[in-house]
Scaffold this active site. Structure first.
Site, PDB file in Angstrom:
ATOM      1  N   ASP A  34       0.826  -1.207   0.000  1.00 11.13           N
ATOM      2  CA  ASP A  34       0.000   0.000   0.000  1.00 11.13           C
ATOM      3  C   ASP A  34       0.856   1.251   0.000  1.00 11.13           C
ATOM      4  O   ASP A  34       2.061   1.197   0.229  1.00 11.13           O
ATOM      5  CB  ASP A  34      -0.817   0.046   1.300  1.00 11.13           C
ATOM      6  CG  ASP A  34      -1.959  -0.926   1.253  1.00 11.13           C
ATOM      7  OD1 ASP A  34      -2.403  -1.261   0.154  1.00 11.13           O
ATOM      8  OD2 ASP A  34      -2.386  -1.347   2.342  1.00 11.13           O
ATOM      9  N   LYS A  45      -3.243   3.878  -3.429  1.00  7.58           N
ATOM     10  CA  LYS A  45      -3.764   4.959  -4.269  1.00  7.58           C
ATOM     11  C   LYS A  45      -2.757   6.091  -4.284  1.00  7.58           C
ATOM     12  O   LYS A  45      -2.134   6.404  -3.278  1.00  7.58           O
ATOM     13  CB  LYS A  45      -5.135   5.303  -3.711  1.00  7.58           C
ATOM     14  CG  LYS A  45      -5.380   6.642  -3.230  1.00  7.58           C
ATOM     15  CD  LYS A  45      -6.761   6.699  -2.612  1.00  7.58           C
ATOM     16  CE  LYS A  45      -6.721   6.379  -1.127  1.00  7.58           C
ATOM     17  NZ  LYS A  45      -7.944   6.243  -0.448  1.00  7.58           N
ATOM     18  N   MET A  92      -7.497   8.499   9.644  1.00  5.78           N
ATOM     19  CA  MET A  92      -8.118   9.013   8.422  1.00  5.78           C
ATOM     20  C   MET A  92      -9.082  10.159   8.734  1.00  5.78           C
ATOM     21  O   MET A  92     -10.176  10.219   8.196  1.00  5.78           O
ATOM     22  CB  MET A  92      -8.880   7.887   7.697  1.00  5.78           C
ATOM     23  CG  MET A  92      -7.965   6.770   7.251  1.00  5.78           C
ATOM     24  SD  MET A  92      -8.844   5.402   6.508  1.00  5.78           S
ATOM     25  CE  MET A  92      -9.376   4.487   7.945  1.00  5.78           C
TER      26      MET A  92
END
Ligand code: SAH
Length: 486
Positions: free
Chosen positions: A263, A285, A403
């Site tokens: 990741d 991402k 997050m």
């Protein structure tokens, strides 16, 4: 080679240690582990040695008077196979050396290489596997550092593997009489994902696995056998970024994987520790781009494992904390793919430690909540609508938002609306444990402004609670120093 490394069988053999202090104790401990019968020649004994003597672990204690020392030693020396001098008396140490040398008995005078006919190595003990490292007495600290490195690389259960191999040796020899075929069998078994499994399971299962491989085994068809055995997925927590925070187990599995799926949160330094020739696939991402959908990641894991590969799924922090590790495992279970899970140091504990913020404290926080600030992984930051703000706003606790940065304004708004006081300390830890770590401190009332002023970016963790104020006095980590020292 200055010294020949050999491994002495001292079981039931008489060894002499001169001295009864802490150094003698360390040597006695080693000799005891090797099964030696120990005689101590010493005026006084360290309490631990004394208790071993009383328990019969030390075979004999001979107190001596200084004037009789040489006579006593001369009289007995031939009853020993090994002699160690561990006193701080230079004359005694020299005498021990001279007498032992004259009798041709190996002698070690601690910390005096010139008076040693043998030296002690640094030992990595995975009995029956034993590794000894030495710098020839020149740099014992270097030998110890080397030992630390090897300790990390060699699995704790390695000895079990050797014991199992020993137990199967005769059987395998009979089943595979050709030595080349036999050697290949062992190489395949010990290199396969099964070796790892052998170390984890009980010996009955382990024996069963090895016997299974033997049944499948054909000298010509290795790849076929490997495929038939199937691969395995390692779900590994890579920690928050500082590679020193990896577990030994994570490092070992990273170094034996054929494929690594990682990741964005996995730092470059950690990624550098993956086996060089492993295939590395980025599934996170990047700025502006969408990550691979979770279903695609699940599919890749299954596919690679079914090709017989060892797949390392490397995730930032801990795989079971806001890491979707559970979902990945569920798809492996559905496809009947074997797996193991390695915990990692999660961002909350890591960032708190490196920011000097104790997550609990008797005076300030008796409970701790980890919560996610958003629910979607596709780049849209939607505040988690199912949060219980009443509970999150209570006093005497610490709340850690993962997050949460993009939703900080909404988070603070909700907390205020549910009664959290404006003065409540908040710390944002950005790039925790990394060389570019920053801590932005503030209160419920001003933290949004503070993060805007400081242009806070991802990854960032939000720590809310009275403990956040302790950062001021307990901070210790100075990232620039680390950077400069590299
Ligand atoms: N499984 C991970 C968390 C993944 S969720 C773990 O256990 O740590 C991703 C969030 O973790 C980020 O948005 C951030 O809030 C936090 N995070 C992860 N690594 C971090 C780091 N080095 N510094 C600050 N926050 C971090």
């Amino acid at each position: 080679m200055d010294h020949l490394p050999i491994f002495l069988n001292l079981q039931q053999r008489r060894c002499l240690i001169v001295g009864g202090g802490a150094v003698a104790l360390r040597k006695a401990e080693l000799l005891r582990q090797a099964g030696a019968q120990i005689t101590l020649l010493a005026t006084e004994l360290h309490p631990q040695l004394l208790s071993w003597h009383e328990a019969g672990t030390i075979e004999r204690w001979l107190p001596y008077a200084a004037k009789d020392f040489a006579d006593l030693l001369n009289e007995r020396i031939n009853t020993f196979v090994l002699v160690i001098a561990a006193t701080d008396d230079a004359v005694i140490n020299q005498t021990v050396h001279d007498v032992a040398q004259a009798a041709n008995i190996p002698v070690n005078v601690v910390d005096q290489p010139a008076l040693c006919s043998f030296i002690f190595p640094s030992i990595i003990d995975r009995s029956p596997v034993i590794i000894a490292a030495s710098t020839g007495g020149r740099a014992p600290v270097l030998a110890r550092l080397l030992r630390e490195k090897l300790e990390g690389l060699i699995p704790q259960h390695y000895g079990k593997l050797a014991t199992l191999a020993g137990a199967l040796r005769a059987q395998i020899k009979q089943a595979l009489p050709d030595i080349t075929v036999r050697r290949r069998f062992w190489e395949q078994l010990l290199r396969s994902p099964y070796a790892d499994q052998l170390m984890q399971t009980n010996s009955v299962d382990a024996k069963h696995i090895a016997e299974n491989l033997l049944t499948h085994y054909t000298g010509e068809n290795h790849q076929h056998t490997a495929n038939k055995m199937g691969g395995e997925v390692y779900l590994v927590g890579a920690g928050p970024g500082d590679p020193e925070l990896l577990t030994f187990r994570a490092l070992r599995l990273m170094q034996q994987a054929d494929v690594v799926l990682y990741d964005k949160l996995v730092s470059d330094e950690v990624l550098n520790l993956v086996r060089r020739d492993a295939e590395k696939i980025f599934v996170g991402k990047t700025q502006g781009c969408h990550s691979k959908p979770q279903s695609e990641i699940n599919r890749l894991l299954v596919e690679y494992a079914q090709q017989g590969k060892r797949v390392c799924r490397l995730k930032g922090g801990d795989p079971f904390i806001f890491g979707r590790g559970g979902e990945e495992l569920q798809s492996l279970v559905a496809a009947k793919v074997r797996f193991q899970v390695v915990p990692g140091i999660t961002a909350a504990t890591a960032c708190a430690a490196y920011a000097g913020i104790p997550l609990t404290h008797r005076d300030h926080a008796q409970s701790l909540i980890f919560v996610t600030g958003h629910l979607r992984e596709d780049g849209e930051f939607i505040l988690n609508g199912s949060l219980d703000w009443q509970t999150l706003s209570k006093p005497q606790q610490t709340v850690v938002f993962y997050m949460g940065l993009k939703n900080l304004a909404q988070i603070t708004e909700q907390l205020r609306a549910h009664g959290m006081p404006d003065v409540m300390p908040i710390a944002i830890v950005e790039n925790g444990t990394r060389v570019n770590q920053r801590v932005i401190s503030g209160t419920l009332a001003n933290i949004v402004q503070q993060t805007e002023n400081n242009d806070a970016s991802q990854p960032s963790l939000i720590i809310i609670g009275e403990v956040a104020a302790l950062h001021e006095s307990l901070q210790w980590f100075v990232p620039e120093l680390i950077e400069n020292s590299v």
